[in-house]
Design a protein around this motif. Structure first.
Motif, mmCIF file in Angstrom:
data_model
loop_
_atom_site.group_PDB
_atom_site.id
_atom_site.type_symbol
_atom_site.label_atom_id
_atom_site.label_comp_id
_atom_site.label_asym_id
_atom_site.label_seq_id
_atom_site.Cartn_x
_atom_site.Cartn_y
_atom_site.Cartn_z
ATOM 1 N N LYS A 1 -26.916 -37.318 98.629
ATOM 2 C CA LYS A 1 -27.854 -36.194 98.769
ATOM 3 C C LYS A 1 -27.654 -35.491 100.115
ATOM 4 C CE LYS A 1 -31.873 -37.247 95.935
ATOM 5 N NZ LYS A 1 -33.294 -37.583 95.969
ATOM 6 N N PHE A 2 -27.507 -36.276 101.180
ATOM 7 C CA PHE A 2 -27.284 -35.671 102.495
ATOM 8 C C PHE A 2 -26.016 -34.829 102.497
ATOM 9 C CE2 PHE A 2 -30.151 -38.969 104.489
ATOM 10 C CZ PHE A 2 -31.064 -38.052 104.993
ATOM 11 N N LEU A 3 -25.002 -35.283 101.785
ATOM 12 C CA LEU A 3 -23.743 -34.548 101.713
ATOM 13 C C LEU A 3 -23.867 -33.294 100.850
ATOM 14 C CD1 LEU A 3 -20.663 -34.345 102.264
ATOM 15 C CD2 LEU A 3 -20.347 -35.705 100.176
ATOM 16 N N GLU A 4 -24.475 -33.413 99.686
ATOM 17 C CA GLU A 4 -24.436 -32.342 98.688
ATOM 18 C C GLU A 4 -25.542 -31.306 98.811
ATOM 19 O OE1 GLU A 4 -24.375 -34.414 94.960
ATOM 20 O OE2 GLU A 4 -22.354 -35.188 95.279
ATOM 21 N N ASN A 5 -26.744 -31.702 99.216
ATOM 22 C CA ASN A 5 -27.861 -30.745 99.209
ATOM 23 C C ASN A 5 -27.622 -29.489 100.045
ATOM 24 O OD1 ASN A 5 -29.402 -31.981 97.289
ATOM 25 N ND2 ASN A 5 -30.871 -32.866 98.707
ATOM 26 N N PRO A 6 -27.062 -29.595 101.247
ATOM 27 C CA PRO A 6 -26.844 -28.348 101.997
ATOM 28 C C PRO A 6 -25.960 -27.338 101.262
ATOM 29 C CG PRO A 6 -26.751 -30.208 103.473
ATOM 30 C CD PRO A 6 -26.786 -30.776 102.070
ATOM 31 N N SER A 7 -24.938 -27.797 100.582
ATOM 32 C CA SER A 7 -24.037 -26.855 99.911
ATOM 33 C C SER A 7 -24.650 -26.253 98.646
ATOM 34 C CB SER A 7 -22.703 -27.520 99.591
ATOM 35 O OG SER A 7 -22.877 -28.582 98.694
ATOM 36 N N LYS A 8 -25.772 -26.776 98.179
ATOM 37 C CA LYS A 8 -26.480 -26.198 97.036
ATOM 38 C C LYS A 8 -27.317 -24.994 97.446
ATOM 39 C CE LYS A 8 -26.833 -30.563 94.508
ATOM 40 N NZ LYS A 8 -27.750 -31.615 94.029
ATOM 41 N N ALA A 9 -27.610 -24.872 98.734
ATOM 42 C CA ALA A 9 -28.457 -23.796 99.233
ATOM 43 C C ALA A 9 -27.651 -22.517 99.422
ATOM 44 C CB ALA A 9 -29.101 -24.205 100.560
ATOM 45 N N GLY A 10 -28.311 -21.383 99.241
ATOM 46 C CA GLY A 10 -27.694 -20.101 99.573
ATOM 47 C C GLY A 10 -27.627 -19.929 101.080
#
Length: 183
Positions: free
Chosen positions: A81-90
């Motif tokens: 989650k720490f890795l992937e969540n930022p890249s899901k944001a605009g």
């Protein structure tokens, strides 16, 4: 009416974002709204660091690495989650606070002013159809290793932003009368 907008505001999480880019002009509108928050002694303590594109990936890599380094028994799902969540944001706006160097007022007032700046952004984002979520993971204490923070500046969290398709969940609130005492 402002009351309708306030009641419409919701937390919309990164896994709900649809990947649509957010224009710089839109982010500038949010930041301008933030800049008009109340501030005691005009310290204007809010500071913002805007991340988009590759900087979101770098943030995710940093957060995952720091989580794995500092957690006694890390969980792989949390690391992912720490890795992937930022890249899901605009976009992510790092919420920072610059402490008044003269310490003319209590720190909590500057934290409160910064929170009011975030509320202004959140309401503006709601009006513009943007989802938003304020995350304050324990890892924010390490953000001086990722950002160039000024002396007396600290990170209070991340303001995730993204467009979304599904309606935001309605979260019921308890009656205000149960939280109010008239004297």
């Amino acid at each position: 009416m402002i009351e309708a907008l306030i009641k419409k505001r919701r937390s919309v999480y990164p896994n709900q974002y649809n990947g649509q880019p957010i224009a710089r002009e839109t982010l500038e509108r949010l930041l301008e709204a933030a800049n008009h928050a109340p501030t005691h002694k005009r310290t204007e303590p809010w500071r913002f660091k805007v991340l988009q594109g590759d900087s979101l990936i770098r943030l995710g890599e940093f957060l995952q690495k720091k989580y794995l380094e500092t957690t006694a028994s890390p969980k792989q799902i949390q690391a992912r989650k720490f890795l992937e969540n930022p890249s899901k944001a605009g976009a992510i706006i790092a919420i920072c606070m610059q402490r008044d160097p003269e310490e003319r007022l209590p720190e909590w007032e500057e934290v409160a002013a910064t929170a009011m700046a975030v509320q202004n952004m959140w309401l503006c984002a709601t009006e513009l159809g943007l989802g938003a979520y304020w995350s304050s993971p324990g890892l924010i204490r390490y953000m001086g290793e990722f950002f160039d923070l000024a002396g007396g500046e600290r990170c209070l969290g991340f303001f995730y932003l993204g467009y979304f398709d599904a309606p935001a969940d309605v979260v019921p609130r308890g009656e205000v009368a149960l939280k109010t005492e008239w004297l």
